[in-house]
Design a protein around this motif. Structure first.
Motif, PDB file in Angstrom:
ATOM      1  N   UNK A  28       0.834  -1.193   0.000  1.00 38.28           N
ATOM      2  CA  UNK A  28       0.000   0.000   0.000  1.00 38.28           C
ATOM      3  C   UNK A  28       0.870   1.244   0.000  1.00 38.28           C
ATOM      4  N   UNK A  29       0.518   2.200  -0.853  1.00 41.20           N
ATOM      5  CA  UNK A  29       1.152   3.513  -0.895  1.00 41.20           C
ATOM      6  C   UNK A  29       0.192   4.489  -0.222  1.00 41.20           C
ATOM      7  N   UNK A  30       0.671   5.186   0.813  1.00 39.88           N
ATOM      8  CA  UNK A  30      -0.172   6.104   1.570  1.00 39.88           C
ATOM      9  C   UNK A  30       0.470   7.466   1.656  1.00 39.88           C
ATOM     10  N   UNK A  31      -0.341   8.448   2.031  1.00 38.44           N
ATOM     11  CA  UNK A  31       0.143   9.802   2.217  1.00 38.44           C
ATOM     12  C   UNK A  31      -0.994  10.782   2.050  1.00 38.44           C
ATOM     13  N   UNK A  32      -0.807  12.024   2.475  1.00 37.89           N
ATOM     14  CA  UNK A  32      -1.856  13.034   2.320  1.00 37.89           C
ATOM     15  C   UNK A  32      -2.064  13.410   0.858  1.00 37.89           C
ATOM     16  N   UNK A  33      -3.100  14.209   0.608  1.00 43.42           N
ATOM     17  CA  UNK A  33      -3.361  14.673  -0.756  1.00 43.42           C
ATOM     18  C   UNK A  33      -2.143  15.418  -1.291  1.00 43.42           C
ATOM     19  N   UNK A  34      -1.812  15.148  -2.553  1.00 39.50           N
ATOM     20  CA  UNK A  34      -0.680  15.820  -3.173  1.00 39.50           C
ATOM     21  C   UNK A  34       0.667  15.259  -2.807  1.00 39.50           C
ATOM     22  N   UNK A  35       0.689  14.090  -2.145  1.00 41.16           N
ATOM     23  CA  UNK A  35       1.964  13.517  -1.706  1.00 41.16           C
ATOM     24  C   UNK A  35       2.747  12.874  -2.828  1.00 41.16           C
ATOM     25  N   UNK A  36       2.083  12.562  -3.956  1.00 46.76           N
ATOM     26  CA  UNK A  36       2.760  11.905  -5.077  1.00 46.76           C
ATOM     27  C   UNK A  36       2.382  10.444  -5.235  1.00 46.76           C
ATOM     28  N   UNK A  37       1.337   9.996  -4.571  1.00 52.40           N
ATOM     29  CA  UNK A  37       0.954   8.577  -4.587  1.00 52.40           C
ATOM     30  C   UNK A  37       0.569   8.105  -5.986  1.00 52.40           C
ATOM     31  N   UNK A  38      -0.353   8.817  -6.627  1.00 52.62           N
ATOM     32  CA  UNK A  38      -0.799   8.413  -7.964  1.00 52.62           C
ATOM     33  C   UNK A  38       0.311   8.566  -8.993  1.00 52.62           C
ATOM     34  N   UNK A  39       1.147   9.584  -8.813  1.00 50.96           N
ATOM     35  CA  UNK A  39       2.284   9.756  -9.724  1.00 50.96           C
ATOM     36  C   UNK A  39       3.215   8.560  -9.631  1.00 50.96           C
ATOM     37  N   UNK A  40       3.502   8.119  -8.413  1.00 57.08           N
ATOM     38  CA  UNK A  40       4.375   6.960  -8.243  1.00 57.08           C
ATOM     39  C   UNK A  40       3.749   5.720  -8.859  1.00 57.08           C
ATOM     40  N   UNK A  64      -3.232  -1.301   7.519  1.00 57.03           N
ATOM     41  CA  UNK A  64      -2.837  -2.113   8.666  1.00 57.03           C
ATOM     42  C   UNK A  64      -3.480  -3.492   8.627  1.00 57.03           C
ATOM     43  N   UNK A  65      -4.677  -3.563   8.104  1.00 57.53           N
ATOM     44  CA  UNK A  65      -5.404  -4.835   8.096  1.00 57.53           C
ATOM     45  C   UNK A  65      -5.062  -5.715   6.899  1.00 57.53           C
ATOM     46  N   UNK A  66      -4.805  -5.120   5.739  1.00 58.72           N
ATOM     47  CA  UNK A  66      -4.708  -5.938   4.529  1.00 58.72           C
ATOM     48  C   UNK A  66      -3.329  -5.929   3.859  1.00 58.72           C
ATOM     49  N   UNK A  67      -2.480  -4.977   4.166  1.00 60.60           N
ATOM     50  CA  UNK A  67      -1.197  -4.870   3.464  1.00 60.60           C
ATOM     51  C   UNK A  67      -0.091  -5.629   4.186  1.00 60.60           C
ATOM     52  N   UNK A  68       0.851  -6.130   3.408  1.00 62.80           N
ATOM     53  CA  UNK A  68       2.065  -6.737   3.956  1.00 62.80           C
ATOM     54  C   UNK A  68       3.165  -5.705   4.139  1.00 62.80           C
ATOM     55  N   UNK A  69       3.184  -4.690   3.260  1.00 59.50           N
ATOM     56  CA  UNK A  69       4.190  -3.648   3.336  1.00 59.50           C
ATOM     57  C   UNK A  69       3.535  -2.336   2.927  1.00 59.50           C
ATOM     58  N   UNK A  70       4.044  -1.238   3.467  1.00 59.26           N
ATOM     59  CA  UNK A  70       3.515   0.077   3.130  1.00 59.26           C
ATOM     60  C   UNK A  70       4.659   1.028   2.804  1.00 59.26           C
ATOM     61  N   UNK A  71       4.330   2.038   2.016  1.00 58.74           N
ATOM     62  CA  UNK A  71       5.247   3.127   1.694  1.00 58.74           C
ATOM     63  C   UNK A  71       4.489   4.424   1.937  1.00 58.74           C
ATOM     64  N   UNK A  72       5.023   5.290   2.791  1.00 56.99           N
ATOM     65  CA  UNK A  72       4.368   6.540   3.148  1.00 56.99           C
ATOM     66  C   UNK A  72       5.103   7.692   2.475  1.00 56.99           C
ATOM     67  N   UNK A  73       4.364   8.451   1.676  1.00 54.62           N
ATOM     68  CA  UNK A  73       4.915   9.604   0.970  1.00 54.62           C
ATOM     69  C   UNK A  73       4.387  10.892   1.570  1.00 54.62           C
ATOM     70  N   UNK A  74       5.195  11.937   1.490  1.00 52.11           N
ATOM     71  CA  UNK A  74       4.759  13.286   1.823  1.00 52.11           C
ATOM     72  C   UNK A  74       5.623  14.241   1.032  1.00 52.11           C
ATOM     73  N   UNK A  75       4.981  15.127   0.284  1.00 55.07           N
ATOM     74  CA  UNK A  75       5.726  16.072  -0.529  1.00 55.07           C
ATOM     75  C   UNK A  75       6.616  15.426  -1.564  1.00 55.07           C
TER      76      UNK A  75
END
Length: 316
Positions: A76-88, A252-263
């Motif tokens: 899962x890729x997470x982060x606030x709006x505009x963090x770059x999630x969809x771009x990544x 937290x419930x479904x992912x094995x690994x996460x990546x948190x982006x900001x800015x």
């Protein structure tokens, strides 16, 4: 059929992809605020990115982001709006070329000359899935089988039906897509993506599913049903799944690994329970959080309004 495939929403099936190169290896330290993740994947496997950078004019959308996902894992890729999630996600899918860094799938460059082969190994669910014509649900799901039209499966109809059953839209097969609710349309599009990579590759190469906010239009029940479906598929079929999510509790419930982006910068990565801790959540999302344990033992976060934005930090 060709007219249907001209729409940009079907690039996942068409395979109109720009390039990238070389795999990545990440650091496996688990620090609350800077956790990263290094694993040696089996030879020839993995969805990998290394030092990916993307710019829009003078603005950096992504800066030096690295990621590695193994077959059979849910990321899962997470982060606030505009963090770059969809771009990544678009770079990892090959829908957008990075300005720096590289991307590989199964140790093969994500390159235009591999477009058709790539479309048989990985499928993409974009945020926007509007269609230009009034297709029936079954016709939409059938579009996912386009990359296999030169070498079709023995029973293409059965694959389409199975994908619709898996996502709970089989009873809507003859309904117009325009007549469905937003959540029903989202599940029909997920069925299309699953149908695209339903069967194992002839060469045994792992399959990949990249989902951009797959739960955005869904009610609470269908959010969990959708993620349970893709998680089970990952476990049973060895499909690698990478999803952009907004809700840390779903990760937290479904992912094995996460990546948190900001800015556009990777803030932390690794196992969800080690990454999604209150200090990082407050720093990245500007909300207060505390960790609780659900009845089934899964860590979850209680979220409350946070402190005002600190000086110099722009809203996201």
């Amino acid at each position: 059929m060709n007219a249907r495939l001209l729409d940009a929403d079907w690039r996942s099936a068409c395979g109109e992809l720009p390039g990238g190169e070389r795999p990545l290896w990440l650091d496996d330290d688990v620090d609350e605020d800077t956790a990263t993740d290094v694993r040696a994947l089996p030879e020839g496997h993995g969805l990998c990115a290394m030092d990916v950078g993307v710019r829009a004019g003078t603005r950096a959308l992504l800066q030096g982001v690295s990621l590695q996902l193994a077959p059979g894992e849910v990321g899962a890729i997470l982060g606030p709006n505009g963090a770059g999630k969809s771009t990544l996600l678009s770079v990892l899918a090959g829908l957008r070329a990075p300005d720096s860094g590289c991307v590989t799938i199964n140790r093969q460059d994500v390159a235009p000359e591999r477009a058709h082969a790539l479309a048989r190994q990985r499928a993409v669910l974009p945020q926007e899935t509007a269609v230009a014509f009034d297709f029936r649900v079954q016709e939409v799901v059938e579009l996912g089988r386009y990359p296999h039209h030169q070498h079709p499966a023995r029973d293409e109809a059965a694959i389409v039906q199975a994908a619709m059953v898996a996502t709970g839209v089989a009873a809507m097969a003859d309904r117009s897509l325009a007549s469905l609710s937003g959540g029903e349309r989202a599940r029909a599009q997920l069925a299309r993506v699953m149908a695209q990579i339903w069967e194992p590759s002839a060469d045994g190469a792992p399959r990949w599913m990249l989902l951009d906010e797959p739960t955005a239009a869904l009610d609470l029940r269908h959010q969990h049903e959708t993620l349970r479906t893709v998680q089970r598929w990952a476990r049973e079929q060895g499909v690698g799944v990478l999803a952009v999510l907004h809700d840390p509790n779903l990760a937290l419930r479904y992912a094995d690994r996460v990546w948190v982006l900001d800015g556009g910068v990777l803030q932390s990565s690794g196992p969800p329970a080690q990454v999604l801790r209150p200090a990082l959540v407050q720093r990245v999302w500007q909300v207060q959080a505390s960790t609780v344990c659900a009845a089934d033992g899964v860590a979850q976060l209680l979220i409350a309004a946070g402190e005002p934005l600190t000086s110099g930090k722009e809203p996201t």
